[in-house]
Scaffold this motif. Structure first.
Motif, PDB file in Angstrom:
ATOM      1  N   PHE A 150       0.832  -1.198   0.000  1.00  0.00           N
ATOM      2  CA  PHE A 150       0.000   0.000   0.000  1.00  0.00           C
ATOM      3  C   PHE A 150       0.868   1.251   0.000  1.00  0.00           C
ATOM      4  O   PHE A 150       1.978   1.264   0.554  1.00  0.00           O
ATOM      5  N   THR A 151       0.349   2.304  -0.614  1.00  0.00           N
ATOM      6  CA  THR A 151       0.956   3.625  -0.531  1.00  0.00           C
ATOM      7  C   THR A 151      -0.109   4.617  -0.070  1.00  0.00           C
ATOM      8  O   THR A 151      -1.315   4.374  -0.229  1.00  0.00           O
ATOM      9  N   VAL A 152       0.346   5.732   0.475  1.00  0.00           N
ATOM     10  CA  VAL A 152      -0.558   6.849   0.777  1.00  0.00           C
ATOM     11  C   VAL A 152       0.250   8.130   0.667  1.00  0.00           C
ATOM     12  O   VAL A 152       1.369   8.226   1.183  1.00  0.00           O
ATOM     13  N   ALA A 153      -0.290   9.094  -0.069  1.00  0.00           N
ATOM     14  CA  ALA A 153       0.427  10.338  -0.340  1.00  0.00           C
ATOM     15  C   ALA A 153      -0.553  11.506  -0.338  1.00  0.00           C
ATOM     16  O   ALA A 153      -1.757  11.329  -0.548  1.00  0.00           O
ATOM     17  N   LYS A 154      -0.017  12.697  -0.098  1.00  0.00           N
ATOM     18  CA  LYS A 154      -0.818  13.914  -0.171  1.00  0.00           C
ATOM     19  C   LYS A 154      -0.307  14.774  -1.317  1.00  0.00           C
ATOM     20  O   LYS A 154       0.868  14.703  -1.699  1.00  0.00           O
ATOM     21  N   LEU A 155      -1.186  15.581  -1.887  1.00  0.00           N
ATOM     22  CA  LEU A 155      -0.826  16.463  -2.990  1.00  0.00           C
ATOM     23  C   LEU A 155      -0.514  17.842  -2.416  1.00  0.00           C
ATOM     24  O   LEU A 155      -1.418  18.560  -1.975  1.00  0.00           O
ATOM     25  N   VAL A 156       0.757  18.203  -2.425  1.00  0.00           N
ATOM     26  CA  VAL A 156       1.201  19.474  -1.856  1.00  0.00           C
ATOM     27  C   VAL A 156       1.040  20.566  -2.907  1.00  0.00           C
ATOM     28  O   VAL A 156       1.609  20.462  -4.005  1.00  0.00           O
ATOM     29  N   PRO A 157       0.264  21.620  -2.633  1.00  0.00           N
ATOM     30  CA  PRO A 157       0.076  22.686  -3.622  1.00  0.00           C
ATOM     31  C   PRO A 157       1.398  23.372  -3.951  1.00  0.00           C
ATOM     32  O   PRO A 157       2.295  23.487  -3.110  1.00  0.00           O
ATOM     33  N   GLY A 158       1.527  23.812  -5.186  1.00  0.00           N
ATOM     34  CA  GLY A 158       2.743  24.500  -5.601  1.00  0.00           C
ATOM     35  C   GLY A 158       2.744  25.956  -5.154  1.00  0.00           C
ATOM     36  O   GLY A 158       1.710  26.622  -5.145  1.00  0.00           O
ATOM     37  N   THR A 159       3.898  26.447  -4.773  1.00  0.00           N
ATOM     38  CA  THR A 159       4.085  27.848  -4.409  1.00  0.00           C
ATOM     39  C   THR A 159       5.371  28.349  -5.056  1.00  0.00           C
ATOM     40  O   THR A 159       6.249  27.559  -5.414  1.00  0.00           O
TER      41      THR A 159
END
Length: 288
Positions: free
Chosen positions: A22-31
């Protein structure tokens, strides 16, 4: 916790899975000019060890959690319940990753193991959602879909099966191939946008044309030399993989809206942006 249903090739429930990753990741907004990027919660330190490779530094790599590390339950009707061993609220080593439920997240799984003495076919699945609301990309949460599996398959067919054959879906691949993940043996970035561009450039990479090899030491430290890859068309034909008119890739325009040193430098790897060799830039906010 993850609930999922498994069907066999004929559409019947399959209740005999014993091994999954399994994997789990979050999408970090670009700045500051950076594009959004996936960040895995599951990471490890990779030590290069001794071998015929140039890398000497211990690095961080995103990785998977085996179902043996959590709790996998088969309900006997093709449905399963998995509880991660990882506590998302307390990810501090080897990399601190803060749990931010308001951001888009993706859970992925990879089928492994065997049944009645035969290896199960490779299969991946992902689920993308916002934990704080339960909303999905179809409900207009922030998303990142720049390349589709259909684009990959249009050239590779069903032949793409990596890491020993178990990883076959680009939406699953990006949950681990994050910025910051590095191959300890070669020192090369494993960030998807850098790695894939460089693989497809192959023999046209300036570094390769100057006599270097582009090698990644992947599954079980086996070398994959991409220095002789010949892309069958002009690599500047970006729409082959990133088509903004394709409903499957609604963020494909980011390739022109969010140019970056990482993406451009993946092909133009003879440029040192920071030192100003070839093309000066100090950060991605200047690129547009």
């Amino acid at each position: 916790m993850v609930d999922f249903l498994v069907l066999d090739q004929d559409g019947y429930p399959f209740s005999y899975l014993e091994q999954l990753d399994f994997t789990v990741a979050k999408l970090v907004p670009g700045t500051e000019g950076n594009s959004s990027a996936w960040q895995s919660y599951i990471n490890r330190e990779e030590v290069p060890g001794e071998g015929p490779w140039p890398g000497t530094e211990t690095v961080i790599q995103a990785t998977t959690e085996s179902s043996s590390e959590g709790a996998l339950v088969s309900n006997g009707d093709g449905s399963y319940h998995y509880t991660f061993g990882l506590d998302l609220n307390a990810v501090s080593a080897p990399l601190v990753v803060e749990y931010e439920p308001e951001l888009t997240h993706r859970v992925g799984l990879q089928v492994g193991g065997s049944f009645r003495g035969e290896s199960l076919p490779a299969a991946n699945a992902v689920y993308t959602f916002q934990p704080s609301t339960g909303l999905t990309p179809e409900q207009d949460i922030d998303h990142r879909k720049i390349v589709s599996q259909e684009s990959c398959s249009s050239c590779h067919g069903n032949d793409l099966a990596l890491h020993g054959g178990g990883r076959v879906d680009v939406d699953y691949c990006v949950t681990c191939h994050n910025p910051g993940s590095v191959d300890a043996q070669s020192g090369h970035s494993l960030d998807f946008r850098e790695m894939i561009h460089k693989i497809h450039m192959g023999e046209r990479l300036p570094s390769v044309q100057s006599g270097e090899d582009y090698i990644l030491w992947g599954f079980r430290n086996s070398p994959s030399d991409f220095s002789d890859v010949v892309h069958p068309q002009d690599p500047r034909n970006c729409l082959t993989c990133h088509d903004p008119d394709d409903e499957a890739t609604p963020q494909a325009l980011q390739i022109v809206e969010k140019p970056s040193m990482e993406a451009c430098g993946s092909c133009h790897d003879d440029i040192d942006f920071v030192a100003g060799v070839g093309h000066p830039a100090t950060n991605n906010s200047e690129c547009t």
